[in-house]
Write an enzyme that holds these catalytic residues in place. Structure first.
Site, PDB file in Angstrom:
ATOM      1  N   HIS A  38     -22.897   5.837  24.993  1.00  0.00           N
ATOM      2  CA  HIS A  38     -23.621   5.183  26.086  1.00  0.00           C
ATOM      3  C   HIS A  38     -24.128   3.799  25.633  1.00  0.00           C
ATOM      4  O   HIS A  38     -23.860   2.784  26.275  1.00  0.00           O
ATOM      5  CB  HIS A  38     -24.788   6.075  26.520  1.00  0.00           C
ATOM      6  CG  HIS A  38     -25.623   5.523  27.630  1.00  0.00           C
ATOM      7  ND1 HIS A  38     -25.457   5.900  28.941  1.00  0.00           N
ATOM      8  CD2 HIS A  38     -26.633   4.634  27.632  1.00  0.00           C
ATOM      9  CE1 HIS A  38     -26.332   5.252  29.707  1.00  0.00           C
ATOM     10  NE2 HIS A  38     -27.065   4.480  28.936  1.00  0.00           N
ATOM     11  N   GLU A  39     -24.826   3.781  24.518  1.00  0.00           N
ATOM     12  CA  GLU A  39     -25.375   2.508  24.028  1.00  0.00           C
ATOM     13  C   GLU A  39     -24.253   1.557  23.614  1.00  0.00           C
ATOM     14  O   GLU A  39     -24.381   0.339  23.742  1.00  0.00           O
ATOM     15  CB  GLU A  39     -26.334   2.737  22.857  1.00  0.00           C
ATOM     16  CG  GLU A  39     -27.556   3.610  23.166  1.00  0.00           C
ATOM     17  CD  GLU A  39     -28.392   3.144  24.356  1.00  0.00           C
ATOM     18  OE1 GLU A  39     -28.415   1.930  24.639  1.00  0.00           O
ATOM     19  OE2 GLU A  39     -29.017   4.009  25.018  1.00  0.00           O
ATOM     20  N   HIS A  94     -23.356  -0.462  26.554  1.00  0.00           N
ATOM     21  CA  HIS A  94     -24.284  -1.600  26.703  1.00  0.00           C
ATOM     22  C   HIS A  94     -23.948  -2.696  25.688  1.00  0.00           C
ATOM     23  O   HIS A  94     -23.914  -3.885  26.005  1.00  0.00           O
ATOM     24  CB  HIS A  94     -25.730  -1.149  26.437  1.00  0.00           C
ATOM     25  CG  HIS A  94     -26.385  -0.416  27.575  1.00  0.00           C
ATOM     26  ND1 HIS A  94     -26.510  -0.957  28.828  1.00  0.00           N
ATOM     27  CD2 HIS A  94     -26.983   0.798  27.630  1.00  0.00           C
ATOM     28  CE1 HIS A  94     -27.166  -0.092  29.620  1.00  0.00           C
ATOM     29  NE2 HIS A  94     -27.455   0.984  28.915  1.00  0.00           N
ATOM     30  N   GLU A 143     -26.121  -1.090  33.234  1.00  0.00           N
ATOM     31  CA  GLU A 143     -26.038   0.373  33.212  1.00  0.00           C
ATOM     32  C   GLU A 143     -24.627   0.823  33.580  1.00  0.00           C
ATOM     33  O   GLU A 143     -24.148   1.845  33.076  1.00  0.00           O
ATOM     34  CB  GLU A 143     -27.085   0.966  34.172  1.00  0.00           C
ATOM     35  CG  GLU A 143     -27.305   2.459  34.013  1.00  0.00           C
ATOM     36  CD  GLU A 143     -27.955   2.862  32.694  1.00  0.00           C
ATOM     37  OE1 GLU A 143     -28.487   1.980  31.972  1.00  0.00           O
ATOM     38  OE2 GLU A 143     -27.921   4.069  32.369  1.00  0.00           O
TER      39      GLU A 143
END
Lengths: 500, 500
Positions: A267-268, A271, A297
């Site tokens: 997930h990160e 980003h 996001e």
């Protein structure tokens, strides 16, 4: 120089501002990932001082004249410079809207409230938070009013605009309305189907942190993260920070459960890839920043939810998970791991929620924060309204406020208007990923081999490399053919959870 | 406010300056200990911008008037505030002496030269460094001239003054002269004595990094380092950075030799304890800074050389070393370890030198940098002059310039005037440690039990807690009865290396 080329003078000033903000960003990362506990007051003083300096740079007395004169000459600017000037104006409007005593009052109220909140959450004691949260709400109303006057929007939209430029609640109401009629029914059908199939087998730990870290780093690299321009570390609350040339992502490890930390890293990484892909020539100017929190996001959820929870990727990842922990057996098949990663169940905690129930958590918060800001909901009545909303949307009621209205840091720390961007991001992720698959027919096959290059190239060209050149909707229209909508997200959920 | 209380306004401004400098200090640490390689340009831009901001704060147009008016009213200030005002003036004189184009020229020349130096050192190729080092020398002459005019000193003393406030070369000549007549003879006698005793037994590795780290951290804690206000990490060149509330010390590990890394940690811990012990109420004001580099180095050398290479401490440490690495046998006795840690031999490399030969390395650099600044020595002749000096002072000649005049970063990076503070620090360390032992008769016994509390309490009261309240000599007179001299250092060397 000011007299001759106001635009060039603005670029010079905003480059300096960017350097201060980038310094603050690294110091913020250090605070969460490295700083010893006794240094928090020291660090708060450093960050507050850099904040005051940055504010002073934007809100300089001659800035309105500089901006106006540059705008008068804007016909001579190319599209990047014109967009850059528009972004400068935007930042100036947001920053100059607030008198400095209000900036200070907000910092003071949110810092104090955050401290109280940590204790209140620990003790599940909403009453102890009430006075300080009331102060934060009062100060955020003042912030919203001041920005609303400057932007010509409603109070809520003015707060939202800081996180999602151009975002408006009328639009969110529409989009969330569509999900509201869709999700509860879908949730029921998914639950029924998964109940029939039985629980996935549990992965047997423990999973030593060092092996988890290595596996996470390997996968992070596979997705395209460049460790000569970034790091992966540990913090209590995972986040992505740093700068576009120096991206700092964090995670936390649980020796009993590697699966969550691993998805957290991916997930990160999403980003982080957005930041690393921002336009190289504009990184120190406003137009080189990421477009907003919805697209940000979307990039994390595109990697985590769309790409990495797919059958294709998990078939690639499963043998690597087995090798990392020296495991084997029926729990460690790609199929069982896929079932674990797509398990759906209503729960109390937003950050633990699956992608089907997550939007319902967001709708609750969006509904409540608007009601609190408008005065329709008294703060003292928040716990009751929360629990009622949970019953309504998810069919469950938390046993205490720690598992209820005290769970998130956003309201205590002043992030009012932030919550909806999570679900806007989930919708954008589905829409972008579908478009990428259409544009690159070999995309899923490559992902099934752990090769993210085709996906990353498409994202660089269609999202990352645009910085803030266009609006969120323009980016989506050019990349997907449509502005933000619910169709792709709904189709994604139906395909993943109800077919096959 | 300016009109009513100029001193209070100055405190407000210098607190803000301190916050910016503290931020830079953490970012500098991060650059060496954490930052990914690709971010160096990004970071350089952040640090340069904060540097310009800090310069602008001190060199603000109304600063001279503020300082003068505060000084007119200084009779009403207590001793801390009066000293603080004196330090503000000192910082202003140093900072305002340089026109901003010279500040920029220095930054540009030293950054470029440092890059060239890394390559030149790798290839032992002095000629490739010559043009850039010439530029640095030229710019440092201009810096020295500008500061000399402002301070009313010689050019060299003006450069020295930045590192050692009030330091003057006439005094250093005198002190170094005394060591020059003492050390070569002592060295001969020590070498003879150690040759007779035979070589100490080698400690048999390898020594895994993780065990080294744990042992280092344990010893660091024993000395009194507070890990709620500091960290221990790894960097290519060990140093102490951060802030007084957030001290960052670094070391490097060699799996073949733990002994050096361990003493390196204890050395940096000495620096760190100074920072941690600075006066709590004045940390964000100039008077709360460490006094200068001579006293700073005295604190690292007091810990490393005076306390931790003592028989008493090594008798305490030896069993802990054995336990850390699971070792035993004749090489691991306290006596043999003490012999390793007090081995004396002339060598090429300053940072590897023992405490007997170290001052000779410093005298060489002090002699040469003065000659280069005055023009008595042409840069092109540096390698020859270096080798001649090595023969003269240490009786050996390096086989190439990498082991000779290219070994240190200080000249390429603009640290002209810094070298002598190492040996001033060694002398001050001996003088302070002797005074501490007189004042606290149980001191060595406590150190023999790994208890540094009596030593640390004495240092806090007599050195650390004074910040910049007094001059280096005043601190020494009050703590030891004398201003800085060579007697204690000579006595220490004779006792450790020729008696017992």
């Amino acid at each position: 120089m000011i007299a001759n080329d106001p635009y060039a003078e603005l670029e010079r000033r905003f480059a300096r501002l960017s350097a201060v903000n980038r310094a603050s960003s690294i110091l913020n990362w250090d605070r969460s990932a490295m700083m010893p506990s006794g240094a928090s007051e020291d660090r708060a003083d450093q960050l507050a001082t850099l904040g005051v300096i940055a504010h002073g740079m934007i809100a300089a007395p001659d800035m309105p004249e500089l901006l106006s004169r540059a705008e008068e000459g804007a016909t001579g600017l190319d599209q990047w410079r014109a967009a850059n000037l528009r972004e400068m104006r935007r930042l100036w409007v947001h920053e100059s809207a607030l008198p400095s005593d209000l900036v200070e009052a907000r910092t003071r109220a949110t810092s104090a409230c955050e401290m109280v909140w940590r204790e209140a959450k620990k003790n599940a004691d909403f009453k102890s938070l009430l006075p300080m949260l009331g102060e934060v709400l009062a100060v955020m109303r003042r912030v919203g009013e001041a920005k609303a006057a400057a932007l010509g929007t409603s109070l809520y939209d003015a707060l939202l605009d800081e996180f999602e430029p151009g975002g408006r609640s009328a639009r969110i109401d529409e989009l969330f309305g569509e999900l509201r009629t869709f999700l509860p029914d879908l949730l029921g059908r998914v639950m029924e189907r998964q109940a029939k199939a039985g629980k996935p087998l549990a992965l047997d730990g423990p999973f030593p942190v060092e092996q988890q870290r290595k596996l996470g780093e390997e996968m992070c690299r596979r997705l395209g993260f460049d460790f000569t321009h970034g790091r992966l570390d540990v913090s209590a609350h995972p986040f992505t920070g740093g700068t576009a040339d120096d991206v700092r992502i964090t995670t936390r490890y649980d020796e009993a459960d590697f699966a969550r930390a691993l998805m957290g890293v991916l997930h990160e990484t999403g980003h982080g890839l957005y930041e690393l892909g921002l336009p190289r020539d504009w990184r120190r100017q406003p137009v080189g920043n990421a477009r907003g929190m919805a697209l940000h996001e979307s990039q994390s959820l595109l990697m985590e939810m769309q790409a990495c929870r797919s059958d294709a990727f998990l078939a690639f990842a499963a043998p690597r998970m087995r090798a990392a922990f020296g495991k084997d057996g029926p729990a460690w098949t790609a199929d069982n791991i896929h079932r674990i990663y797509t398990r759906v169940a209503p729960g109390y905690i937003r950050v633990d929620a699956d992608e089907v129930t997550y939007p319902l958590h967001i709708m609750l918060r969006y509904r409540l924060e608007r009601a609190m800001l408008s005065g329709d909901l008294e703060l003292a009545d928040l716990p009751g309204a929360w629990n009622e909303g949970m019953r309504d949307l998810l069919g469950i009621e938390p046993p205490d406020d720690a598992l209820g209205c005290l769970q998130d840091i956003h309201w205590p720390d002043g992030g009012w208007g932030y919550f909806p961007t999570y679900t806007l991001g989930a919708m954008a992720a589905a829409q972008l990923f579908a478009a990428a698959r259409r544009a690159e027919p070999g995309l899923m096959e490559a992902i099934g081999k752990g090769d993210f290059a085709p996906l990353l190239a498409w994202l660089r060209a269609n999202v990352h490399g645009k910085g803030s050149l266009e609006s969120t909707d323009q980016v989506l229209v050019e990349a997907t053919g449509d502005r933000l909508g619910t169709a792709a997200f709904k189709a994604h959920l139906e395909t993943r959870y109800l077919s096959a």
